[in-house]
Motif scaffolding. Structure first.
Motif, PDB file in Angstrom:
ATOM      1  N   GLY A   1      40.585  43.677  34.852  1.00 40.04           N
ATOM      2  CA  GLY A   1      41.617  43.436  34.859  1.00 40.04           C
ATOM      3  C   GLY A   1      41.974  43.080  35.992  1.00 40.04           C
ATOM      4  O   GLY A   1      42.213  42.258  36.601  1.00 40.04           O
ATOM      5  N   ALA A   2      42.306  44.409  35.869  1.00 38.63           N
ATOM      6  CA  ALA A   2      42.884  44.865  37.823  1.00 38.63           C
ATOM      7  C   ALA A   2      41.990  44.351  38.656  1.00 38.63           C
ATOM      8  O   ALA A   2      42.625  43.683  39.534  1.00 38.63           O
ATOM      9  N   ALA A   3      40.270  44.384  38.576  1.00 42.93           N
ATOM     10  CA  ALA A   3      39.904  44.761  39.763  1.00 42.93           C
ATOM     11  C   ALA A   3      40.158  42.798  39.076  1.00 42.93           C
ATOM     12  O   ALA A   3      39.422  42.753  40.905  1.00 42.93           O
ATOM     13  N   ALA A   4      39.739  42.074  38.916  1.00 43.19           N
ATOM     14  CA  ALA A   4      39.767  40.245  38.894  1.00 43.19           C
ATOM     15  C   ALA A   4      41.101  40.212  39.457  1.00 43.19           C
ATOM     16  O   ALA A   4      40.921  38.833  40.612  1.00 43.19           O
ATOM     17  N   MET A   5      42.118  40.590  39.552  1.00 44.15           N
ATOM     18  CA  MET A   5      43.714  40.313  40.132  1.00 44.15           C
ATOM     19  C   MET A   5      42.820  40.977  41.542  1.00 44.15           C
ATOM     20  O   MET A   5      44.027  39.833  42.646  1.00 44.15           O
ATOM     21  N   LEU A   6      42.735  41.679  41.411  1.00 46.52           N
ATOM     22  CA  LEU A   6      42.422  42.787  43.545  1.00 46.52           C
ATOM     23  C   LEU A   6      41.827  41.159  43.527  1.00 46.52           C
ATOM     24  O   LEU A   6      41.827  41.552  45.101  1.00 46.52           O
ATOM     25  N   LEU A   7      40.168  40.866  43.275  1.00 46.22           N
ATOM     26  CA  LEU A   7      39.866  39.960  44.192  1.00 46.22           C
ATOM     27  C   LEU A   7      40.475  38.579  44.210  1.00 46.22           C
ATOM     28  O   LEU A   7      39.953  38.082  45.034  1.00 46.22           O
ATOM     29  N   SER A   8      41.136  38.202  43.134  1.00 48.58           N
ATOM     30  CA  SER A   8      42.030  37.038  43.022  1.00 48.58           C
ATOM     31  C   SER A   8      42.862  37.139  44.178  1.00 48.58           C
ATOM     32  O   SER A   8      43.227  36.048  44.547  1.00 48.58           O
ATOM     33  N   MET A   9      43.239  37.817  45.399  1.00 47.91           N
ATOM     34  CA  MET A   9      43.946  38.004  45.951  1.00 47.91           C
ATOM     35  C   MET A   9      43.752  38.213  47.580  1.00 47.91           C
ATOM     36  O   MET A   9      43.517  37.090  48.431  1.00 47.91           O
ATOM     37  N   ALA A  10      42.078  38.387  46.969  1.00 46.29           N
ATOM     38  CA  ALA A  10      41.098  38.216  48.437  1.00 46.29           C
ATOM     39  C   ALA A  10      40.525  37.060  48.376  1.00 46.29           C
ATOM     40  O   ALA A  10      39.890  36.595  49.416  1.00 46.29           O
ATOM     41  N   LEU A  11      39.768  36.363  47.832  1.00 46.10           N
ATOM     42  CA  LEU A  11      39.533  35.056  47.125  1.00 46.10           C
ATOM     43  C   LEU A  11      39.720  34.074  46.985  1.00 46.10           C
ATOM     44  O   LEU A  11      40.750  33.704  46.609  1.00 46.10           O
TER      45      LEU A  11
END
Length: 643
Positions: free
Chosen positions: A616-626
């Motif tokens: 879930g944390a990885a998905a949040m980090l990717l959401s900030m970049a994508l």
């Protein structure tokens, strides 16, 4: 415009949007393919589980020490393990420690374990009692409910196969013992030959004995007949004469008997005349009733009830007349019988008077001297027969000696005891019994499906929560905010909804469905963390791909349900599903739910839940970049749901 024209106008307007915007056409194609793609992914994962059972890892722990039984050495455990390996039904792993096998099953690295105790052969081979040999099948039901079902089926089939194999070996042992008895048969034949010779001598002596016995029987019969005739005749004669003399009726009683018989005949004749007069009176009554019945039936003033009673009276009178006729006929027969009795009684009294004179002459009927001479001749014949009998008995003795010798040889040739199989009938028929040992038990079938349904419900809840907002839209004032602030601010509302969803889901599972939860706190924490992680993944797909990302989230749900092993072991799905299973977050959600709900995997829920939180944390980090935000006026911020 007519209703049809109105419908056509709306349809043309919508069609222009499809023609004007190519993305709409692509979206329509994607929506059309979505159900087929969803069904294809899910059905392919459960298409043929039986063909992938070799992917299930099963431990074989053979501790059987074998047994020596009736000069044969048996190790049934080794035979069971060898046969299982040759079948290639599962992916078998040999272990030598039962506790290690149980530990690995509880951890989830093994589907289940077959443990063969060290005394298995010593209990199974004799068949002293049903189910004496125990085969232990150890399974962690909470790890995977379907795996436990497969383990139960495996236990039933294995018990049946082992019992059949043992029965076959027992019959082979019985036939082997029968073949070893051939040598004793030869000795038995020699004994029978001597027995035959002795029996021939015995036959000759028996024939002579039978002839002499016949002569003796004839003489003895005559002697016995004469003696019995003499004694019985004398005894019966004396008894009869005394009885007849004591019970002889006097002539006065005989005269009174004769007079009574004549009076009886006279009375019956008078009764016959009375019956005739009674019959004449009955005939007149019947004629009168018939006339009254005819008048009543023809009269309109007489009621139906009176007519019915009149008919019944007429029937009764007819029956009375028939009865009187029958009684008169019987009375005439009685009168004739009384006349015959009177005649017979007269003859009886005359005979009794003659009998009184005959009693006095009965003494002269004693046995004659010729009968006594016949008694003497019978005694002489009896003596001659006794001499012949003695000679025949000597020959019987010689034949008996030969017969005894042959029987002795026959007895020595026979075995002292039969080599019969031990044990009981029920024990030999079913000497092996599989025993299921379960850890992390599941209370019912519904609870067994919970690890698959609960994560799916959380994913769907996260998707629905994402529909409440426009994921890509932010107010213009947030344009210069930090990326974490932008994402967390956007997630705030749906995250609150997801937390409420998870709490309500846990409450429904425990209070409404009354599921037994091994670790309530861990269970609720798993639901909340999983729901938030799923929300982060759905927001990532939506922010990166727009509304198409929401459709991708539904497809990803199908992929995860097929690969998570929530109900059916993922090894049975085979192929791609087995390979991608460890990389999907729902796999670890399922594991954490099982650990907290059933105590499965030795209750280890922290590590899988950490993996879920990390995803879930990885998905949040990717959401900030994508993806890119669309900034609008604050007044333009509206709910995504049109109610």
């Amino acid at each position: 415009m007519t209703p049809l024209q109105q419908i056509a106008y709306i349809m043309r307007t919508e069609l222009r949007a499809f023609v004007r915007y190519p993305k709409m056409r692509v979206a329509a194609v994607a929506v059309a393919l979505l159900p087929a793609l969803y069904a294809l992914i899910y059905l392919s994962s459960v298409w043929d589980p039986a063909s992938n059972t070799r992917s299930l890892t099963v431990a074989l722990v053979n501790l059987d020490e074998g047994v020596e039984y009736r000069d044969h050495v048996f190790n049934v455990g080794w035979q069971v393990v060898s046969k299982l390996r040759s079948s290639h039904r599962f992916g078998y792993v040999d272990l030598h420690d039962a506790e290690e096998a149980r530990h690995r099953v509880r951890q989830g690295s093994l589907a289940f374990a077959l443990i063969i105790p060290k005394d298995f052969s010593s209990n199974a081979i004799p068949g002293a009692q049903p189910g004496g040999g125990k085969l232990v099948i150890y399974s962690a039901e909470g790890n995977n409910y379907e795996t436990a079902v497969i383990a139960r089926q495996f236990a039933t089939e294995l018990g049946h196969e082992v019992n059949e194999s043992l029965n076959e070996r027992r019959w082979a042992l019985v036939l082997s013992n029968a073949a070893g008895s051939q040598h004793s048969v030869e000795q038995l034949r020699q004994g029978v030959e001597q027995l035959r010779l002795g029996a021939a001598q015995l036959k000759t002596g028996s024939e002579q004995t039978a002839s002499a016995a016949k002569t003796l029987s004839g003489g003895a019969g005559k002697l016995q007949g004469g003696v019995e005739q003499l004694t019985d005749g004398m005894r019966q004669l004396g008894t009869g004469l005394r009885t007849m003399d004591a019970r002889r009726p006097p002539n006065s009683e005989l005269n009174r008997l004769k007079t009574g018989a004549e009076s009886l005949a006279t009375g019956h004749n008078e009764l016959s005349r009375g019956m005739d007069e009674l019959q004449v009176g009955s005939q007149k009554i019947r004629e009168g009733v018939a006339g009254f019945q005819e008048e009543a039936n023809g009269s309109l003033l007489v009621s139906t009830r009176v007519k019915d009673n009149t008919n019944q009276l007429a029937n009764g009178v007819n029956q009375l007349d028939e009865g009187i006729k029958t009684a008169g006929h019987a009375q005439r027969q009685l009168a004739e019988g009384a006349d015959k009795v009177s005649v017979g009684v007269g003859a009886l009294t005359t005979g009794m008077r003659a009998l009184n004179g005959g009693i006095r002459t009965a003494v002269a009927k004693l046995p004659e001297d010729s009968q006594l001479d016949e008694l003497n001749r019978g005694a002489s014949a009896l003596a001659n027969g006794n001499f012949a009998l003695a000679d025949g008995l000597q020959k019987i003795r010689a034949g008996s000696q030969g017969l005894s010798g042959g029987l002795d040889l026959l007895a020595n040739s026979l075995p002292a005891a039969l080599d019969t199989p031990g044990g009981s009938a029920a024990g030999m028929a079913s000497s092996v019994q599989p025993v299921m040992e379960l850890s992390a038990p599941v209370s019912n079938s519904g609870s067994g499906f919970a690890p698959n349904i609960l994560p799916a419900a959380l994913w769907l809840g996260a998707g629905i929560a994402a529909f409440l907002i426009h994921v890509r839209t932010l107010p213009r004032r947030a344009q210069h905010f930090s990326r974490p602030a932008q994402l967390l601010g956007k997630m705030g509302l749906p995250a609150g909804v997801v937390v409420v969803q998870a709490l309500l889901l846990g409450f429904a599972a425990q209070q409404v469905l009354t599921m037994h939860v091994a670790n309530g706190l861990a269970f609720m924490l798993t639901l909340v963390v999983s729901g938030l992680s799923f929300l982060a993944m759905v927001l990532l797909l939506t922010k990166a791909f727009g509304d198409a990302g929401k459709a991708m989230a539904m497809v990803l749900l199908a992929v995860q349900l097929s690969s998570s092993g929530g109900v059916m072991p993922v090894e049975l799905s085979g192929g791609l599903f087995t390979q991608i299973s460890p990389w999907l977050p729902m796999t670890w959600v399922v594991r954490a739910v099982k650990a907290s709900l059933f105590g499965a995997f030795d209750g280890e829920w922290v590590r899988p839940l950490a993996y879920v939180a990390a995803s879930g944390a990885a998905a949040m980090l990717l959401s900030m970049a994508l993806g890119r935000w669309r900034f609008v006026k604050t007044a333009a911020m509206r709910p995504a749901v049109d109610l």
